[in-house]
Design an enzyme around this catalytic site. Structure first.
Site: not given
Ligand code: NAD
Ligand code: DAU
Length: 357
Positions: A16, A38, A41, A87-88, A136-138, A162, A166
């Protein structure tokens, strides 16, 4: 210390945020070079990069960050001066059902990358380099309702497997800076939304389920709070950090945009009523389900440091960002239907217990 990236290795660039980063980067810096590594996955999709596949400055490598030899080769062959490490394993719910993959990719995988850069950059005296770690902020855990948002000095208190994985990766990156002098930076960002997000995450899941007339699962009372940021604003922050950030530093990135889950789901329902009137009122689909185990109640990010030091400001308002996002999912129905294949359907069955509360 200023840095001018010329040749980037983007790990997780088919996911993403990573794929949005690649598009952002080529728009800003058409002369830049990007190699995406990549493993593809379930969360990675090469189609996310279709628009740049024909670009001679782009190369896609299907491989794993755990493969140190491959990474060493890429660093050398492509004369990489900058790594942006996305990647994660990224989904909290999946980490609850199966933490192993999270420890393997997020902790060991990050360490394998670091071992490769130490060998090729540090041991060979390559001074012009940067390793940016996307976190991440988590890692900071959960906030009380009236507590101040997370600053970079907040204690690490990760609650899910998770978040713990991280946090572990953040510490290893930190140690490679302090012990070996690697030029690292780390960003800890809040929840992202936008195009190409896998529909296991809240916002795209709600949009897709509205279109299919399926239940909109809200965990527990739905009063949990997240701080939402448009994906390009995250990538804009990463860009600033790579170029102008202080090595060894951490920067929080956030949207100053806190929403309860129930309010965000209700807002999407109202917007979907306009776009897809035949399903209205979509809010009738809202279904409270069993809560996530160990669910963090509130995240909120203080992005003061990156604003003061690097002049960071999000460009997208939540109103414009969420409308763009809904439009993208409406226009790219084929994309999200394709990624929601059989294995995804199995996951949905495993994760959601539709017991009304
Ligand atoms: P995502 O799950 O959409 O994408 C992860 C990508 O990493 C995928 O393309 C997957 O194929 C690849 N990958 C997984 N394992 C791998 C490996 N062993 N080797 C090579 N590639 C691999 O994740 P995202 O939501 O795009 O998040 C990207 C990064 O940002 C992550 O590190 C996540 O912790 C961080 N992050 C995400 C959010 C969020 O809201 N999505 C917020 C803060 C930080
Ligand atoms: O804060 C940053 C993080 O945000 C990233 O590090 C993670 O990679 C990313 O997945 C995201 O984590 P969350 O757990 O916050 O995101 P998610 O979209 O899974 O859920 C957002 C909120 O909504 C959370 O409080 C759980 C809730 N939720 C989620 C799903 C999928 C629901 O209530 N119903 C659902 O079906």
């Amino acid at each position: 210390m200023k840095h001018s990236p010329k040749s980037l290795l983007v790990t997780g660039g088919a996911g993403f945020i990573g794929s949005n980063f690649v598009h952002y980067w080529f728009e800003q810096y058409p002369d830049g070079r990007i190699v995406v590594l990549d493993a593809l996955t379930y969360a990675g999709n090469r189609a996310n990069l279709a628009a740049v596949e024909g670009n001679s400055k782009f190369r896609f490598v299907h491989g794993n960050i755990l493969n140190t030899t491959l990474v060493e080769q890429l660093l050398q062959d492509e004369q990489i001066d900058t790594i942006v490490h996305f990647a994660a394993e990224s989904h909290v719910d999946r980490s609850i059902h199966g933490p192993d993959a999270f420890l393997k990719t997020n902790i060991n995988g990050t360490h394998c990358l670091l071992k490769a850069v130490k060998k090729i950059w540090l041991d060979q005296g390559v001074e012009n380099h940067r390793f940016h770690h996307v976190s991440t902020d988590e890692v900071y855990g959960t906030l009380e309702p009236d507590a101040a948002p997370f600053t970079e000095n907040h204690q690490y208190l990760p609650n899910s497997p998770y978040a713990a994985s991280k946090a572990g990766s953040d510490h290893i990156v930190r140690s490679y800076h302090h012990t070996y002098g690697l030029n690292t930076t780390t960003s800890n960002c809040s929840n992202n939304y936008g195009s190409y997000q896998f529909p296991e995450k809240l916002i795209p899941l709600v949009i897709a389920n509205c279109l299919d007339g399926k239940a909109l699962p809200v965990y527990g009372d739905g009063r949990q709070i997240r701080d939402w940021l448009y994906v390009d604003d995250h990538n804009r922050g990463i860009d600033l950090i790579i170029r102008n950030g202080c090595v060894g530093n951490i920067y929080n990135i956030g949207g100053n945009n806190e929403w309860t889950n129930i309010n965000i789901v209700t807002l999407i329902c109202e917007l979907m009523d306009q776009h897809h009137p035949q399903g209205a009122p979509h809010k009738n689909l809202i279904t409270h389900v069993k809560d996530r185990a160990g669910h963090d109640r509130r995240y909120a990010v203080d992005a003061g440091k990156i604003t003061r030091e690097l002049g960071y400001m999000p460009v997208e308002t939540f109103e414009s960002g969420i409308r763009k996002t809904i439009d993208w999912y409406l226009e790219n129905e084929q994309w999200w239907r394709r990624v929601m294949d059989g294995s995804y359907q199995d996951w949905i069955e495993k994760n959601y217990v539709y017991n009304q509360q």
